[in-house]
Design an enzyme around this catalytic site. Structure first.
Site, PDB file in Angstrom:
ATOM      1  N   ASP A 260     -65.233  -6.272  81.384  1.00  0.00           N
ATOM      2  CA  ASP A 260     -65.530  -6.408  79.966  1.00  0.00           C
ATOM      3  C   ASP A 260     -65.543  -5.011  79.361  1.00  0.00           C
ATOM      4  O   ASP A 260     -66.182  -4.100  79.896  1.00  0.00           O
ATOM      5  CB  ASP A 260     -66.902  -7.071  79.756  1.00  0.00           C
ATOM      6  CG  ASP A 260     -66.886  -8.540  80.146  1.00  0.00           C
ATOM      7  OD1 ASP A 260     -65.783  -9.102  80.297  1.00  0.00           O
ATOM      8  OD2 ASP A 260     -67.987  -9.107  80.309  1.00  0.00           O
TER       9      ASP A 260
ATOM     10  N   ASP B 180     -68.080  -9.420  70.862  1.00  0.00           N
ATOM     11  CA  ASP B 180     -68.678  -8.096  71.090  1.00  0.00           C
ATOM     12  C   ASP B 180     -68.072  -7.370  72.295  1.00  0.00           C
ATOM     13  O   ASP B 180     -68.568  -6.330  72.719  1.00  0.00           O
ATOM     14  CB  ASP B 180     -70.204  -8.215  71.240  1.00  0.00           C
ATOM     15  CG  ASP B 180     -70.593  -9.057  72.448  1.00  0.00           C
ATOM     16  OD1 ASP B 180     -69.702  -9.670  73.086  1.00  0.00           O
ATOM     17  OD2 ASP B 180     -71.800  -9.107  72.760  1.00  0.00           O
ATOM     18  N   HIS B 181     -67.028  -7.938  72.872  1.00  0.00           N
ATOM     19  CA  HIS B 181     -66.331  -7.225  73.948  1.00  0.00           C
ATOM     20  C   HIS B 181     -64.942  -7.820  74.129  1.00  0.00           C
ATOM     21  O   HIS B 181     -64.674  -8.924  73.664  1.00  0.00           O
ATOM     22  CB  HIS B 181     -67.115  -7.282  75.269  1.00  0.00           C
ATOM     23  CG  HIS B 181     -67.187  -8.652  75.900  1.00  0.00           C
ATOM     24  ND1 HIS B 181     -68.067  -9.634  75.470  1.00  0.00           N
ATOM     25  CD2 HIS B 181     -66.496  -9.199  76.931  1.00  0.00           C
ATOM     26  CE1 HIS B 181     -67.913 -10.718  76.221  1.00  0.00           C
ATOM     27  NE2 HIS B 181     -66.973 -10.491  77.110  1.00  0.00           N
TER      28      HIS B 181
ATOM     29  N   HIS C 242     -62.481  -8.908  77.176  1.00  0.00           N
ATOM     30  CA  HIS C 242     -62.464  -9.195  78.610  1.00  0.00           C
ATOM     31  C   HIS C 242     -61.019  -9.124  79.123  1.00  0.00           C
ATOM     32  O   HIS C 242     -60.124  -9.681  78.499  1.00  0.00           O
ATOM     33  CB  HIS C 242     -63.058 -10.603  78.826  1.00  0.00           C
ATOM     34  CG  HIS C 242     -62.790 -11.198  80.177  1.00  0.00           C
ATOM     35  ND1 HIS C 242     -63.775 -11.379  81.125  1.00  0.00           N
ATOM     36  CD2 HIS C 242     -61.628 -11.663  80.729  1.00  0.00           C
ATOM     37  CE1 HIS C 242     -63.236 -11.931  82.208  1.00  0.00           C
ATOM     38  NE2 HIS C 242     -61.936 -12.111  81.993  1.00  0.00           N
TER      39      HIS C 242
ATOM     40  N   HIS D 112     -66.722 -13.802  72.695  1.00  0.00           N
ATOM     41  CA  HIS D 112     -66.067 -12.508  72.945  1.00  0.00           C
ATOM     42  C   HIS D 112     -65.916 -11.649  71.690  1.00  0.00           C
ATOM     43  O   HIS D 112     -64.983 -10.852  71.593  1.00  0.00           O
ATOM     44  CB  HIS D 112     -64.705 -12.734  73.615  1.00  0.00           C
ATOM     45  CG  HIS D 112     -64.837 -13.175  75.048  1.00  0.00           C
ATOM     46  ND1 HIS D 112     -65.292 -14.418  75.402  1.00  0.00           N
ATOM     47  CD2 HIS D 112     -64.623 -12.506  76.209  1.00  0.00           C
ATOM     48  CE1 HIS D 112     -65.339 -14.512  76.725  1.00  0.00           C
ATOM     49  NE2 HIS D 112     -64.936 -13.369  77.238  1.00  0.00           N
TER      50      HIS D 112
ATOM     51  N   HIS E 265     -65.007 -12.709  86.836  1.00  0.00           N
ATOM     52  CA  HIS E 265     -65.972 -11.690  87.274  1.00  0.00           C
ATOM     53  C   HIS E 265     -66.446 -11.985  88.699  1.00  0.00           C
ATOM     54  O   HIS E 265     -66.803 -11.078  89.443  1.00  0.00           O
ATOM     55  CB  HIS E 265     -67.167 -11.646  86.327  1.00  0.00           C
ATOM     56  CG  HIS E 265     -66.833 -11.068  84.976  1.00  0.00           C
ATOM     57  ND1 HIS E 265     -66.755  -9.710  84.746  1.00  0.00           N
ATOM     58  CD2 HIS E 265     -66.539 -11.667  83.797  1.00  0.00           C
ATOM     59  CE1 HIS E 265     -66.441  -9.505  83.474  1.00  0.00           C
ATOM     60  NE2 HIS E 265     -66.300 -10.668  82.872  1.00  0.00           N
TER      61      HIS E 265
ATOM     62  N   TYR F 171     -62.222 -15.357  70.283  1.00  0.00           N
ATOM     63  CA  TYR F 171     -62.378 -16.298  71.393  1.00  0.00           C
ATOM     64  C   TYR F 171     -63.885 -16.481  71.594  1.00  0.00           C
ATOM     65  O   TYR F 171     -64.633 -15.497  71.534  1.00  0.00           O
ATOM     66  CB  TYR F 171     -61.734 -15.743  72.670  1.00  0.00           C
ATOM     67  CG  TYR F 171     -61.763 -16.715  73.835  1.00  0.00           C
ATOM     68  CD1 TYR F 171     -60.778 -17.691  73.979  1.00  0.00           C
ATOM     69  CD2 TYR F 171     -62.794 -16.666  74.771  1.00  0.00           C
ATOM     70  CE1 TYR F 171     -60.821 -18.584  75.042  1.00  0.00           C
ATOM     71  CE2 TYR F 171     -62.842 -17.566  75.825  1.00  0.00           C
ATOM     72  CZ  TYR F 171     -61.848 -18.524  75.953  1.00  0.00           C
ATOM     73  OH  TYR F 171     -61.898 -19.425  76.999  1.00  0.00           O
TER      74      TYR F 171
HETATM   75 ZN    ZN Z   1     -65.728 -10.996  80.967  1.00  0.00          ZN
END
Ligand code: ZN
Length: 244
Positions: A192, A225-226, A228, A223, A185, A220
């Site tokens: 994301d 809830d999203h 990446h 992660h 990022h 992972y």
């Molecule tokens: Zn991310």
């Protein structure tokens, strides 16, 4: 009925023109607010036009591959172009000409972002793109490449929306959200993605086909809830709950 169909077609044409930000002047079909394309590009071509083409073909390298943005039109660029042409119903000849440019123009806004994504969506940190691990211009250019890859994912998943919940971060923004110290990022190339019309696993699975060397999803750490995605230098995919 014919009249109604014709009116509908007319409306669709106007919508396409609006999306492309097209200049309503005959003879400028391959120029829009973003870019003016040269007559044709094919294997062996090089230069800035090829670079612009490669940015837009970034989502079509094939499974597990990344298309280099190097201004040199070689076999990989040709394969990506054929893939793009076939996905959009064009003649898959590997030559970027009028029909390819018409499609590319229709797919982009005047600021060169693909029609379904914006710079603002890819930067929830600041408006300057500064304070990260790379220069502001590099971060913004990286985000543009990411958007074109996301446009390809979106199209492959039936054209339903993809929600970006986080994009570029300065060091301060990254620290504030507890991001990893070497987070992509900070480079502007990460996004994301939140669940919506598509599950997080669907997004992670599809991203493998569209130029994302980095994919982290459910299972992972951090992660669930999203999903990446990014374009790190060597491939790392991990979404154990998705079988990835
Ligand atoms: Zn991310």
């Amino acid at each position: 009925m014919l009249g109604r169909a014709a009116r509908l077609l007319c409306l669709v044409m106007r919508m396409i023109a609006a999306f492309a930000g097209a200049v309503a002047t005959a003879g400028t079909a391959h120029a829009d607010g973003c870019y003016t394309w040269t007559p044709t590009l094919s294997r062996g071509a090089s230069g800035a036009d090829v670079t612009q083409l490669q940015i837009r073909l970034g989502g079509y390298p094939g499974y597990g591959a990344v298309l280099a943005v190097d201004g040199s039109f070689g076999p990989a660029t040709e394969a990506a172009l054929k893939h793009f042409q076939s996905v959009y119903g064009l003649t898959a000849d590997g030559i970027a000409g009028p029909s390819t440019y018409d499609k590319l123009d229709a797919l982009q806004d005047d600021d060169c972002t693909p029609v379904h994504f914006t710079y603002a969506e890819l930067n929830d940190c600041n408006s300057t793109w500064s304070g990260g691990a790379v220069s502001a211009s590099t971060a913004k250019a990286n985000a543009l490449r990411t958007m074109w890859k996301l446009e390809a994912v979106r199209h492959a998943l039936g054209g339903r929306p993809i929600t970006v919940t986080s994009g570029f971060r300065s060091y301060a923004c990254n620290e504030a959200v507890g991001g990893a110290s070497g987070s992509r990022h900070l480079h502007g190339d990460a996004a994301d993605l939140g669940a919506g019309p598509h599950s997080l696993c669907t997004l992670a699975g599809q991203a493998r086909y569209h130029g994302f060397s980095g994919i982290l999803g459910p299972g992972y750490p951090g992660h669930d809830d999203h999903t990446h995605v990014d374009h790190r230098s060597s491939q790392y995919w991990s979404a154990p709950a998705c079988g990835i």
